[in-house]
Design a protein around this motif. Structure first.
Motif, PDB file in Angstrom:
ATOM      1  N   CYS A 564       7.892   5.932 -21.154  1.00 43.77           N
ATOM      2  CA  CYS A 564       7.120   6.784 -20.620  1.00 43.77           C
ATOM      3  C   CYS A 564       6.146   6.080 -19.481  1.00 43.77           C
ATOM      4  CB  CYS A 564       6.095   7.412 -21.411  1.00 43.77           C
ATOM      5  SG  CYS A 564       7.086   8.342 -22.582  1.00 43.77           S
ATOM      6  N   LEU A 565       6.365   4.588 -19.188  1.00 38.86           N
ATOM      7  CA  LEU A 565       5.604   4.065 -18.234  1.00 38.86           C
ATOM      8  C   LEU A 565       6.270   3.976 -17.047  1.00 38.86           C
ATOM      9  CD1 LEU A 565       4.077   0.489 -18.728  1.00 38.86           C
ATOM     10  CD2 LEU A 565       5.954   0.911 -16.791  1.00 38.86           C
ATOM     11  N   ARG A 566       5.564   4.264 -15.943  1.00 37.94           N
ATOM     12  CA  ARG A 566       6.444   4.400 -14.547  1.00 37.94           C
ATOM     13  C   ARG A 566       6.137   2.887 -13.946  1.00 37.94           C
ATOM     14  NH1 ARG A 566       8.089   9.353 -12.809  1.00 37.94           N
ATOM     15  NH2 ARG A 566       6.992  11.105 -13.188  1.00 37.94           N
ATOM     16  N   PRO A 567       7.234   2.072 -13.652  1.00 36.96           N
ATOM     17  CA  PRO A 567       6.696   0.697 -13.077  1.00 36.96           C
ATOM     18  C   PRO A 567       6.784   0.858 -11.733  1.00 36.96           C
ATOM     19  CG  PRO A 567       9.130   0.926 -13.615  1.00 36.96           C
ATOM     20  CD  PRO A 567       8.300   2.257 -14.046  1.00 36.96           C
ATOM     21  N   GLY A 568       6.286  -0.146 -10.954  1.00 37.61           N
ATOM     22  CA  GLY A 568       6.386  -0.280  -9.610  1.00 37.61           C
ATOM     23  C   GLY A 568       5.285   0.867  -8.579  1.00 37.61           C
ATOM     24  N   LEU A 569       4.548   1.344  -9.447  1.00 35.97           N
ATOM     25  CA  LEU A 569       3.577   2.357  -8.752  1.00 35.97           C
ATOM     26  C   LEU A 569       2.461   1.325  -8.090  1.00 35.97           C
ATOM     27  CD1 LEU A 569       2.930   4.991 -11.194  1.00 35.97           C
ATOM     28  CD2 LEU A 569       4.237   5.195  -9.339  1.00 35.97           C
ATOM     29  N   LYS A 570       2.290   1.797  -6.854  1.00 42.35           N
ATOM     30  CA  LYS A 570       1.298   0.867  -6.019  1.00 42.35           C
ATOM     31  C   LYS A 570      -0.083   1.082  -6.468  1.00 42.35           C
ATOM     32  CE  LYS A 570       0.033  -0.100  -1.214  1.00 42.35           C
ATOM     33  NZ  LYS A 570       0.170   0.485   0.198  1.00 42.35           N
ATOM     34  N   GLY A 571      -0.627  -0.237  -6.709  1.00 43.66           N
ATOM     35  CA  GLY A 571      -2.187  -0.181  -7.227  1.00 43.66           C
ATOM     36  C   GLY A 571      -2.127   0.171  -8.901  1.00 43.66           C
ATOM     37  N   VAL A 572      -1.072   0.308  -9.712  1.00 39.79           N
ATOM     38  CA  VAL A 572      -1.083   0.422 -10.793  1.00 39.79           C
ATOM     39  C   VAL A 572      -0.059  -0.173 -11.614  1.00 39.79           C
ATOM     40  CG1 VAL A 572      -0.731   2.335 -12.612  1.00 39.79           C
ATOM     41  CG2 VAL A 572      -1.594   3.158 -10.158  1.00 39.79           C
ATOM     42  N   SER A 573       1.250  -0.413 -11.313  1.00 44.21           N
ATOM     43  CA  SER A 573       2.133  -1.225 -12.218  1.00 44.21           C
ATOM     44  C   SER A 573       3.052  -2.013 -11.186  1.00 44.21           C
ATOM     45  CB  SER A 573       3.000   0.112 -12.876  1.00 44.21           C
ATOM     46  OG  SER A 573       3.485   0.843 -12.276  1.00 44.21           O
ATOM     47  N   GLU A 574       2.398  -2.597 -10.043  1.00 48.45           N
ATOM     48  CA  GLU A 574       3.404  -3.119  -9.315  1.00 48.45           C
ATOM     49  C   GLU A 574       3.952  -4.507  -9.777  1.00 48.45           C
ATOM     50  OE1 GLU A 574       1.712  -2.826  -4.829  1.00 48.45           O
ATOM     51  OE2 GLU A 574       0.112  -2.984  -6.381  1.00 48.45           O
ATOM     52  N   ASN A 575       3.350  -4.866 -10.882  1.00 48.26           N
ATOM     53  CA  ASN A 575       3.551  -6.314 -11.473  1.00 48.26           C
ATOM     54  C   ASN A 575       4.659  -6.069 -12.769  1.00 48.26           C
ATOM     55  OD1 ASN A 575       2.335  -8.222  -9.821  1.00 48.26           O
ATOM     56  ND2 ASN A 575       0.422  -7.338 -10.561  1.00 48.26           N
ATOM     57  N   ILE A 576       4.992  -4.850 -13.013  1.00 54.23           N
ATOM     58  CA  ILE A 576       5.603  -4.408 -14.125  1.00 54.23           C
ATOM     59  C   ILE A 576       7.055  -4.237 -13.809  1.00 54.23           C
ATOM     60  CG2 ILE A 576       5.849  -2.916 -16.184  1.00 54.23           C
ATOM     61  CD1 ILE A 576       3.040  -2.341 -16.165  1.00 54.23           C
TER      62      ILE A 576
END
Length: 702
Positions: A564-576
């Motif tokens: 349920c995690l969204r990877p690659g979101l700018k400012g949120v999950s860029e390092n995932i």
């Protein structure tokens, strides 16, 4: 959509993406043909369970006017709508692949015939087979004023018919259940060197006039219903939990109709009648362009011969430490032993319980059982241990979904053999995998412990990837004793030495481990998290990972199923980054790595990052402390992360893409790599063993 919802993927839609990856394996021509049949069968059985549990639960919410949205911003009714759209598309693709596979099978002289395709010899065989084997077990049911519409069993395949009545225009409804006690696929005599099969329902259709003698068949077609099978048990009010679960399992067969599958081109009047009589107000109708319920393909994929159309033979190899040291207890006393299944045999776990059952030094055996096989050698060894006078305590989790009946049978047998049987805890499932053996040795009482990421199931251990740890560490032994005291009585668990247990402290531990990496990153230190799990659903864990990513922590997730995690979101999950591996074996191990400012920590667990695992189950997290074992697990993770054959990358929109492999790149299939590595380790161990046996004696004393 609200910003707070945009960061999450809906659980059910993510699961459908997982099933789509399984479907891709069925279409993948690099997989052997008969193995592709099995993948297609798995897609079907996965959908059955999905509808019986997940979709059924959503429909109950819709009926109750429950309008609260999930963390992805979707209400129950919106989820049902999106699921329906995606599943209709998936079923269409599924049967498109089935059509292609049938064509490929024909090229290999394996043919599934329709009634119009059979030869005269085959027709004669079918006629004899029907009257001798099928006809005696059929029960045609007619609906009229004196006979109401019958109860249709969950997941049973049936044939619906209209037969003529006394009046010229009269249609009488009838239904015939295709008997599940007989094999669905029937082998016929060969024709032109073709290995020929026909489906049971087609044989029945060919002889339908022998069932309804004197009547004309006006319309006919197969149908199947999927019912709500989610168990609802009042554990607090149940005087006997075992009996309560037995009753709930029976009720599962008759839950509300959630899905109706109908044969393509079925008469509209039959469809209308079925929909009305089955009271499927929310039940979606699926038009199936092929045989309904293609789980029979698993059986077809296992036909003898045709080795060229299957995966190469795979045999789990012995564990090197147990080759060098024959006595299991001596081997575990020497070092913690890490075992990687199915590459290394599960038999070592079975052998440990068997040896403990017969060892006069063993005083007690305690074990949790969640899912065991139908002919479990471990359960038999536990029964033998009790009969030999050992103190045997077994927690049998009766609430293990779809294994309730099997577990009830074993619980009864264990009790008769003299074992202390615990039926789980009220309100909690015991999902942790742990075995404790107490032994009276020359230097006092010693405890031996086995813990793992997978079930004590000798069958699934052959195709589930899991990791187990054998240890005689006294601190772990003390923790294991405390855990079993909690499970068997009212003893509270205080601070433990090595283990972390859900629901009491596991969530807190995971959050603190993630937070520590976040704090290190904020201080400018290198920070890294790698987690290999089956599912990532828990909102609090996902938010903690987002916070760590924002701080600069490099996070690599290997999530086989729901994410349920969204990877690659700018400012949120860029390092995932998130990858999923779907291959020959079912990825099942749970591994957690934390860089910890170069003081690396590695844990294994029975738990996924789901709220049910962290809050509503008894789960175990245990550390790997031996440096050699830590090194092995780091290698495991590196291989998984390097997989460019069976890995898919999760995109920000919730879809998955295959890992791109550039020309000249080494092709890495992680599961094949581990198979070859295990064989090399065994060869090395056997060489060492032979060297020890034949080391010349250079001096001796009289």
């Amino acid at each position: 959509m609200d910003n707070k919802y945009e960061n999450f993927i809906n659980r059910e839609l993510s699961w459908l993406e997982f099933n789509k990856r399984v479907l891709e394996e069925a279409a993948d021509t690099t997989n052997p043909l008969l193995e592709r049949l099995k993948f297609l069968s798995i897609v079907n059985s996965n959908l059955d369970e999905f509808f019986m549990i997940r979709v059924a639960s959503l429909i109950e919410q819709v009926q109750a006017n429950f309008n609260k949205v999930d963390f992805a911003g979707l209400s129950s009714s919106e989820q049902v709508k999106k699921i329906t759209e995606k599943v209709h598309k998936m079923v269409y693709e599924q049967y498109d692949i089935y059509k292609n596979l049938k064509s490929e099978l024909k090229n290999e002289h394996i043919v599934i015939l329709k009634p119009g395709d059979v030869s005269d010899d085959q027709r004669e065989f079918i006629n004899v087979y029907f009257h001798s084997k099928i006809y005696p077990v059929l029960t045609p049911m007619v609906v009229d004023n004196s006979r109401p519409f019958p109860l249709i069993l969950n997941k049973s395949l049936n044939i619906a018919l209209f037969i003529d009545g006394k009046e010229e225009e009269e249609n009488i409804f009838a239904t015939v259940q295709v008997p599940s006690v007989l094999g669905r696929i029937v082998e016929l005599p060969k024709y032109n060197d073709d290995k020929c099969f026909i489906l049971l329902e087609d044989i029945i259709k060919m002889h339908i006039n022998d069932i309804f003698i004197g009547h004309n068949i006006k319309a006919m077609g197969c149908y199947r219903i999927t019912r709500n099978a989610d168990l609802s048990i009042d554990e607090e009010g149940a005087e006997d939990l075992l009996e309560a679960i037995q009753q709930s399992v029976k009720n599962r067969k008759w839950g509300e109709a959630i899905r109706i599958e109908i044969e393509h081109d079925m008469d509209d009047r039959l469809i209308e009648l079925l929909n009305e009589e089955l009271e499927a107000s929310f039940g979606e109708i699926y038009d199936i362009k092929g045989p309904i319920d293609i789980t029979f393909l698993s059986k077809l994929g296992s036909i003898e011969g045709y080795d060229n159309l299957k995966y190469p033979n795979f045999n789990s190899v012995p564990v090197p430490e147990f080759i060098v040291q024959e006595n299991i207890f001596d081997a575990i006393s020497k070092n913690d032993i890490l075992v990687h299944h199915p590459y290394q045999t599960f038999q070592c776990v079975v052998d440990l319980v068997k040896m403990a059952a017969r060892d006069p030094k063993v005083l007690a055996i305690k074990q949790t059982l969640y899912r065991v096989s139908g002919n479990s050698p471990i359960v038999k060894a536990l029964m033998e241990a009790a009969e030999n006078g050992k103190q045997v305590t077994v927690l049998v989790e009766l609430k293990a979904r779809f294994d309730e009946e099997n577990n009830i049978i074993w619980a009864r047998r264990l009790e008769k053999a003299g074992c202390h049987v615990i039926y789980g805890l009220v309100g909690l499932k015991t999902h942790g995998k742990i075995l404790l053996i107490v032994r009276n040795e020359d230097d006092g009482i010693k405890r031996y412990v086995h813990m793992g990421t997978g079930n004590y199931n000798d069958v699934t251990a052959n195709f589930y990837t899991d990791i187990g740890l054998f240890t005689s560490n006294p601190y772990v032994g003390e923790d294991a004793s405390s855990l079993f005291n909690m499970l068997s009585g009212y003893s509270m668990i205080n601070e433990m030495n090595k283990l972390y247990i859900a629901p009491s402290g596991l969530r807190k531990k995971f959050i603190s481990l993630i937070k520590r990496e976040e704090d290190n990153a904020k201080c400018g230190k290198k920070a890294n998290i790698i987690a290999k799990i089956n599912s990532l659903v828990d909102k609090q864990i996902i938010e903690a990972l987002y916070d760590a990513s924002k701080a600069g922590v490099k996070i690599q997730l290997i999530v086989r199923g729901i994410c349920c995690l969204r990877p690659g979101l700018k400012g949120v999950s860029e390092n995932i980054t998130v990858i999923s591996i779907v291959g020959r074996f079912l990825e099942h191990s749970r591994i957690f790595y934390f860089y910890n400012d170069s003081n690396e920590e590695i844990y294994l667990s029975s738990a996924d990052w789901m709220n049910r695992n962290l809050d509503r189950r008894v789960e175990i997290l245990f550390p790997i402390e031996d440096e050699e074992n830590k090194h092995r697990i780091k290698q495991f993770l590196n291989v998984y992360l390097s997989d460019n054959v069976k890995a898919r990358i999760l995109n920000s929109d919730g879809t998955y893409s295959r890992v791109t492999c550039n020309d000249g790149d080494e092709m890495i299939n992680s599961q094949e790599y581990f198979s070859k590595k295990a064989i090399k380790q065994v060869k090395k161990a056997k060489k060492q063993e032979n060297q020890q046996k034949f080391t010349p004696v250079t001096s001796f004393k009289i």
